[in-house]
Design an enzyme around this catalytic site. Structure first.
Site, PDB file in Angstrom:
ATOM      1  N   ASP A 122       0.843  -1.192   0.000  1.00  0.00           N
ATOM      2  CA  ASP A 122       0.000   0.000   0.000  1.00  0.00           C
ATOM      3  C   ASP A 122       0.878   1.242   0.000  1.00  0.00           C
ATOM      4  O   ASP A 122       1.694   1.429   0.910  1.00  0.00           O
ATOM      5  CB  ASP A 122      -0.928  -0.014   1.221  1.00  0.00           C
ATOM      6  CG  ASP A 122      -2.064   0.991   1.077  1.00  0.00           C
ATOM      7  OD1 ASP A 122      -2.345   1.421  -0.066  1.00  0.00           O
ATOM      8  OD2 ASP A 122      -2.666   1.348   2.104  1.00  0.00           O
ATOM      9  N   HIS A 129      -3.492  13.908   0.929  1.00  0.00           N
ATOM     10  CA  HIS A 129      -3.753  12.998   2.042  1.00  0.00           C
ATOM     11  C   HIS A 129      -2.564  12.986   3.019  1.00  0.00           C
ATOM     12  O   HIS A 129      -2.747  13.109   4.227  1.00  0.00           O
ATOM     13  CB  HIS A 129      -4.023  11.585   1.530  1.00  0.00           C
ATOM     14  CG  HIS A 129      -4.143  10.553   2.612  1.00  0.00           C
ATOM     15  ND1 HIS A 129      -5.213  10.513   3.481  1.00  0.00           N
ATOM     16  CD2 HIS A 129      -3.317   9.530   2.982  1.00  0.00           C
ATOM     17  CE1 HIS A 129      -5.047   9.511   4.326  1.00  0.00           C
ATOM     18  NE2 HIS A 129      -3.910   8.897   4.051  1.00  0.00           N
ATOM     19  N   ARG A 138       1.217  15.137  13.422  1.00  0.00           N
ATOM     20  CA  ARG A 138       2.513  15.700  13.826  1.00  0.00           C
ATOM     21  C   ARG A 138       2.568  17.217  13.823  1.00  0.00           C
ATOM     22  O   ARG A 138       3.601  17.800  14.144  1.00  0.00           O
ATOM     23  CB  ARG A 138       3.621  15.189  12.878  1.00  0.00           C
ATOM     24  CG  ARG A 138       3.951  13.716  13.019  1.00  0.00           C
ATOM     25  CD  ARG A 138       5.090  13.338  12.075  1.00  0.00           C
ATOM     26  NE  ARG A 138       4.706  13.567  10.696  1.00  0.00           N
ATOM     27  CZ  ARG A 138       4.116  12.641   9.924  1.00  0.00           C
ATOM     28  NH1 ARG A 138       3.888  11.451  10.395  1.00  0.00           N
ATOM     29  NH2 ARG A 138       3.774  12.910   8.692  1.00  0.00           N
ATOM     30  N   GLU A 195     -10.562   4.137   3.605  1.00  0.00           N
ATOM     31  CA  GLU A 195      -9.604   4.867   2.778  1.00  0.00           C
ATOM     32  C   GLU A 195      -9.971   4.620   1.328  1.00  0.00           C
ATOM     33  O   GLU A 195     -10.020   3.473   0.878  1.00  0.00           O
ATOM     34  CB  GLU A 195      -8.161   4.408   3.058  1.00  0.00           C
ATOM     35  CG  GLU A 195      -7.663   4.877   4.413  1.00  0.00           C
ATOM     36  CD  GLU A 195      -6.156   4.697   4.593  1.00  0.00           C
ATOM     37  OE1 GLU A 195      -5.587   3.757   4.009  1.00  0.00           O
ATOM     38  OE2 GLU A 195      -5.552   5.517   5.318  1.00  0.00           O
ATOM     39  N   GLU A 197      -9.152   4.244  -2.214  1.00  0.00           N
ATOM     40  CA  GLU A 197      -7.920   3.951  -2.955  1.00  0.00           C
ATOM     41  C   GLU A 197      -8.248   3.219  -4.249  1.00  0.00           C
ATOM     42  O   GLU A 197      -9.358   2.733  -4.437  1.00  0.00           O
ATOM     43  CB  GLU A 197      -6.986   3.049  -2.125  1.00  0.00           C
ATOM     44  CG  GLU A 197      -6.679   3.594  -0.748  1.00  0.00           C
ATOM     45  CD  GLU A 197      -5.481   2.906  -0.080  1.00  0.00           C
ATOM     46  OE1 GLU A 197      -4.743   2.180  -0.773  1.00  0.00           O
ATOM     47  OE2 GLU A 197      -5.313   3.112   1.128  1.00  0.00           O
ATOM     48  N   ASP A 229      -9.356   0.559   1.914  1.00  0.00           N
ATOM     49  CA  ASP A 229      -8.348   0.088   2.865  1.00  0.00           C
ATOM     50  C   ASP A 229      -8.766   0.506   4.278  1.00  0.00           C
ATOM     51  O   ASP A 229      -8.333   1.521   4.796  1.00  0.00           O
ATOM     52  CB  ASP A 229      -6.990   0.694   2.488  1.00  0.00           C
ATOM     53  CG  ASP A 229      -5.867   0.139   3.340  1.00  0.00           C
ATOM     54  OD1 ASP A 229      -5.957  -1.031   3.740  1.00  0.00           O
ATOM     55  OD2 ASP A 229      -4.904   0.883   3.593  1.00  0.00           O
ATOM     56  N   ARG A 233      -8.095   4.308  13.181  1.00  0.00           N
ATOM     57  CA  ARG A 233      -7.206   5.457  13.389  1.00  0.00           C
ATOM     58  C   ARG A 233      -6.620   5.539  14.795  1.00  0.00           C
ATOM     59  O   ARG A 233      -5.486   5.991  14.984  1.00  0.00           O
ATOM     60  CB  ARG A 233      -7.947   6.763  13.085  1.00  0.00           C
ATOM     61  CG  ARG A 233      -8.441   6.888  11.662  1.00  0.00           C
ATOM     62  CD  ARG A 233      -7.324   6.770  10.667  1.00  0.00           C
ATOM     63  NE  ARG A 233      -7.820   6.911   9.301  1.00  0.00           N
ATOM     64  CZ  ARG A 233      -7.083   6.676   8.226  1.00  0.00           C
ATOM     65  NH1 ARG A 233      -5.824   6.271   8.352  1.00  0.00           N
ATOM     66  NH2 ARG A 233      -7.593   6.813   7.029  1.00  0.00           N
ATOM     67  N   GLN A 236      -3.925   3.033  14.919  1.00  0.00           N
ATOM     68  CA  GLN A 236      -2.838   3.489  14.047  1.00  0.00           C
ATOM     69  C   GLN A 236      -1.970   4.545  14.747  1.00  0.00           C
ATOM     70  O   GLN A 236      -0.739   4.476  14.724  1.00  0.00           O
ATOM     71  CB  GLN A 236      -3.427   4.079  12.755  1.00  0.00           C
ATOM     72  CG  GLN A 236      -2.390   4.511  11.737  1.00  0.00           C
ATOM     73  CD  GLN A 236      -3.040   5.111  10.478  1.00  0.00           C
ATOM     74  OE1 GLN A 236      -4.261   5.076  10.315  1.00  0.00           O
ATOM     75  NE2 GLN A 236      -2.226   5.661   9.599  1.00  0.00           N
ATOM     76  N   TYR A 240       1.933   3.273  15.107  1.00  0.00           N
ATOM     77  CA  TYR A 240       2.596   3.426  13.799  1.00  0.00           C
ATOM     78  C   TYR A 240       4.065   3.830  13.846  1.00  0.00           C
ATOM     79  O   TYR A 240       4.780   3.652  12.855  1.00  0.00           O
ATOM     80  CB  TYR A 240       1.804   4.388  12.911  1.00  0.00           C
ATOM     81  CG  TYR A 240       2.154   5.848  13.026  1.00  0.00           C
ATOM     82  CD1 TYR A 240       2.870   6.487  11.999  1.00  0.00           C
ATOM     83  CD2 TYR A 240       1.778   6.598  14.129  1.00  0.00           C
ATOM     84  CE1 TYR A 240       3.189   7.828  12.102  1.00  0.00           C
ATOM     85  CE2 TYR A 240       2.085   7.928  14.225  1.00  0.00           C
ATOM     86  CZ  TYR A 240       2.793   8.552  13.221  1.00  0.00           C
ATOM     87  OH  TYR A 240       3.113   9.871  13.320  1.00  0.00           O
ATOM     88  N   LYS A 249      -4.480  -1.707  10.110  1.00  0.00           N
ATOM     89  CA  LYS A 249      -4.772  -1.801   8.683  1.00  0.00           C
ATOM     90  C   LYS A 249      -5.017  -3.216   8.198  1.00  0.00           C
ATOM     91  O   LYS A 249      -5.624  -3.409   7.159  1.00  0.00           O
ATOM     92  CB  LYS A 249      -3.571  -1.259   7.891  1.00  0.00           C
ATOM     93  CG  LYS A 249      -3.204   0.165   8.209  1.00  0.00           C
ATOM     94  CD  LYS A 249      -3.994   1.101   7.346  1.00  0.00           C
ATOM     95  CE  LYS A 249      -3.478   2.517   7.500  1.00  0.00           C
ATOM     96  NZ  LYS A 249      -4.184   3.423   6.594  1.00  0.00           N
ATOM     97  N   THR A 253      -9.368  -5.398   3.992  1.00  0.00           N
ATOM     98  CA  THR A 253      -9.240  -4.494   2.845  1.00  0.00           C
ATOM     99  C   THR A 253     -10.234  -4.991   1.809  1.00  0.00           C
ATOM    100  O   THR A 253     -10.151  -6.139   1.379  1.00  0.00           O
ATOM    101  CB  THR A 253      -7.807  -4.542   2.260  1.00  0.00           C
ATOM    102  OG1 THR A 253      -6.872  -4.232   3.300  1.00  0.00           O
ATOM    103  CG2 THR A 253      -7.633  -3.541   1.126  1.00  0.00           C
ATOM    104  N   THR A 346      -4.669   6.460   0.133  1.00  0.00           N
ATOM    105  CA  THR A 346      -5.884   7.286   0.076  1.00  0.00           C
ATOM    106  C   THR A 346      -5.751   8.394  -0.956  1.00  0.00           C
ATOM    107  O   THR A 346      -4.744   9.104  -0.972  1.00  0.00           O
ATOM    108  CB  THR A 346      -6.150   7.911   1.448  1.00  0.00           C
ATOM    109  OG1 THR A 346      -6.149   6.880   2.413  1.00  0.00           O
ATOM    110  CG2 THR A 346      -7.470   8.656   1.479  1.00  0.00           C
ATOM    111  N   GLU A 360      -9.900  12.752   7.485  1.00  0.00           N
ATOM    112  CA  GLU A 360      -9.736  14.069   6.878  1.00  0.00           C
ATOM    113  C   GLU A 360     -11.059  14.831   6.765  1.00  0.00           C
ATOM    114  O   GLU A 360     -11.100  16.035   7.002  1.00  0.00           O
ATOM    115  CB  GLU A 360      -9.120  13.919   5.472  1.00  0.00           C
ATOM    116  CG  GLU A 360      -7.740  13.311   5.481  1.00  0.00           C
ATOM    117  CD  GLU A 360      -7.352  12.810   4.096  1.00  0.00           C
ATOM    118  OE1 GLU A 360      -7.575  11.619   3.808  1.00  0.00           O
ATOM    119  OE2 GLU A 360      -6.830  13.618   3.306  1.00  0.00           O
TER     120      GLU A 360
END
Ligand code: MN
Length: 413
Positions: A122, A129, A138, A195, A197, A229, A233, A236, A240, A249, A253, A346, A360
Site C-alpha cells: 500500500d 492525504h 505531527r 480509505e 484507494e 483500505d 485510526r 494506528q 505506527y 490496517k 481491505t 488514500t 480528513e
C-alpha cells in the site's frame, strides 16, 4: 463500437470496457466479463473454442493464469470478446442455445475475489492525504516528511484479509492510548475509517534482483480495482511509530470485483501533477502517465433508505503514478509476482469535498458531518455501509468499475 446487448450510456460496462472477474455460477468459480447488466461466462466461450483457436486461457477459478500470459494475450482476448459481442457478428448473437447458457443477469450473480493475491503493498501517494494526516498527527510544520517529495512511500500490507465487495467487516479490537498521559487500553476501535484507494494487479512480474524500468512498467500491469483500505485510526496513532501501520490496517481491505484493464482506460490518459522536486531518473515518466478516473464515496447508516455521497475525488490527483510505484518497488531488485496487488494510498484531492477518509473529512472528529437522517458522524459507526465507485466518463460511453461495498459489524468479544 456497438453490441447486440443493449445498455444505457451510463452503464459501467459497455463493449468498450470488458473487465475481468470471477463469479460463482452453477456451483463453480468461473472467469467472467461484464456487459451492460449482464455477466458473460468466459469459461464457457473458451471451452467452445470461441476465444482462441490454439489455446485455452479461461479454464481456471482465478485470473492468475490468464494474467501470467502477458499483455499481448490480454489485449488479444479482450479484442476477441469485443468482436464476439459486436452487433454485426452472428457467432454469439445468433446462437440462442449458447447465449441462454453463457449470459446471466448481474444482479443474480455472486462475485468472488478474482485474483489469488500474493503480496499486497500500500502506497501513500496522495500529497493532499499525506499533508492532511501529517498535519493532524505531527502538526503543520512536520506535515510532509522531508523524503515525501523524492520517494514514493509505502508499506507491505497483508493479503490474507483482502475481501471481495459485499462481505461485511468486523470492527477490530486492539490497543489504543486515548489519554496521552495514561497507560494504553484494550478494546474495540473507536475511530473506524475507510480509505478511498485504487489498486492494480501485477500481470507479469520480475525476477529477483532485476528491476522493472519505469517506461516498461505499464506492460506488467494487468488492470485496476477500487480499494477500501479499512483503517482503525486510534490503533494506528498509537502503533505506527517507528515501523508504520500494522494491526490498524491488516484486519480487512475490500476490493471491487471487476478488474478494468489499462487498454480500457487508454482513452482517459491524462497528465500527472507537476513534480515540485526533480525526481531521480528511475522515477521520471513521460507523456500522460496517469488516468482521469472519477471516484466517489457514499455512506448509509441503518436509519437511511439511500446512501449519501460524502467524497468526490479523482485518480489523477495522485502525485506518484502506477509506473512510478512499480519502478520504485522493484528498483532494489525486489521481485513482484503475478497476482500481487499494489494500492495507491488514500486519494484525496485539493478541495474539502475530495478528502478520501473520515479522518480528513471530519478532521479527526473535530468537524463531524451531518447525515440526511439527522445523525452525526465523526468516524464509521456499527451498521454503517460504505460504498465506493469509480468511472471514467467519455463522450459516447463510461468505463466503470462497479462498486466496492461493505457494512461494518460490531466488534466481537
Ligand atoms: Mn491505505
Amino acid at each position: 463500437m456497438k453490441s447486440f446487448i443493449k445498455y444505457s450510456k451510463d452503464s459501467h460496462f459497455p463493449i468498450e470496457n470488458i473487465p475481468f472477474g470471477v463469479a460463482f455460477l452453477n456451483g463453480n468459480k468461473v472467469i467472467v466479463t461484464a456487459i451492460g447488466d449482464n455477466v458473460l461466462d468466459l469459461n464457457m466461450l473458451d471451452s467452445e473454442g470461441l476465444i482462441f483457436k490454439d489455446k485455452k486461457v479461461f479454464q481456471s477459478d482465478t485470473l492468475n493464469e490468464f494474467m501470467g500470459c502477458g499483455k499481448k494475450v490480454w489485449t488479444e482476448a479482450r479484442n476477441r470478446i469485443q468482436e464476439l459481442l459486436g452487433a454485426e457478428n452472428p457467432e454469439l448473437r445468433d446462437n440462442k442455445n449458447l447465449r441462454d447458457r453463457c449470459f446471466h443477469l448481474m444482479k443474480d450473480v455472486e462475485m468472488v475475489l478474482p485474483v489469488n493475491i500474493g503480496d499486497y503493498t500500500d502506497f501513500y501517494s496522495s500529497r493532499e492525504h499525506a499533508s492532511n494526516v501529517g498535519e493532524m498527527f505531527r502538526g503543520k510544520e512536520n506535515a510532509l516528511m522531508p523524503n515525501w517529495l523524492h520517494i514514493p512511500i509505502a508499506y507491505h500490507g497483508r493479503s490474507s484479509s483482502i475481501i471481495i465487495s459485499g462481505k461485511d467487516i468486523r470492527r477490530p479490537k486492539g490497543q489504543t492510548r486515548p489519554d496521552p498521559n495514561a497507560a494504553p487500553v484494550f478494546g474495540a476501535s473507536k475511530q473506524m475509517d475507510f480509505e478511498l484507494e485504487m489498486g492494480f494487479f501485477i500481470g507479469t512480474g520480475n525476477k529477483l534482483s532485476e528491476s522493472i524500468n519505469v517506461d516498461e512498467a505499464e506492460g506488467h500491469i494487468f488492470g485496476m480495482v477500487v480499494v477500501n483500505d479499512w483503517s482503525a485510526r486510534d490503533m494506528q496513532a498509537w502503533e505506527y511509530q517507528p515501523l508504520g501501520p500494522f494491526l490498524a490496517k491488516n484486519f480487512a481491505t475490500s476490493v471491487s470485483p471487476w478488474v478494468v484493464t489499462l487498454d480500457a482506460l487508454e482513452p482517459f490518459r491524462t497528465e500527472g501533477p507537476v513534480f515540485e522536486k526533480e525526481l531521480l531518473p528511475y522515477l521520471q515518466t513521460k507523456g500522460n502517465p496517469t488516468f482521469d478516473i472519477n471516484l466517489e464515496v457514499m455512506m448509509k447508516s441503518e436509519k437511511m433508505e439511500e446512501a449519501v455521497t460524502i467524497c468526490k475525488s479523482n485518480y489523477k490527483y495522485l502525485y506518484y503514478n502506477m509506473s512510478q510505484h512499480l519502478a520504485h518497488h522493484t528498483v532494489n531488485g525486489c521481485n513482484t509476482r503475478t497476482g500481487d496487488m499494489l494500492a495507491s494510498g488514500t486519494i484525496s484531492g485539493p478541495t474539502k469535498d475530495s478528502r478520501g477518509s473520515m479522518l480528513e473529512i471530519t478532521w479527526r472528529g473535530t468537524e463531524p458531518i451531518k447525515l440526511p437522517s439527522g445523525e452525526e458522524r465523526k468516524f464509521i459507526e456499527d451498521g454503517d455501509t460504505v460504498i465506493m465507485t469509480a468511472y471514467s466518463k467519455g463522450k459516447e460511453y463510461t468505463i466503470g468499475f462497479g462498486e466496492v461495498k461493505a457494512k461494518l459489524l460490531p466488534a466481537r468479544f
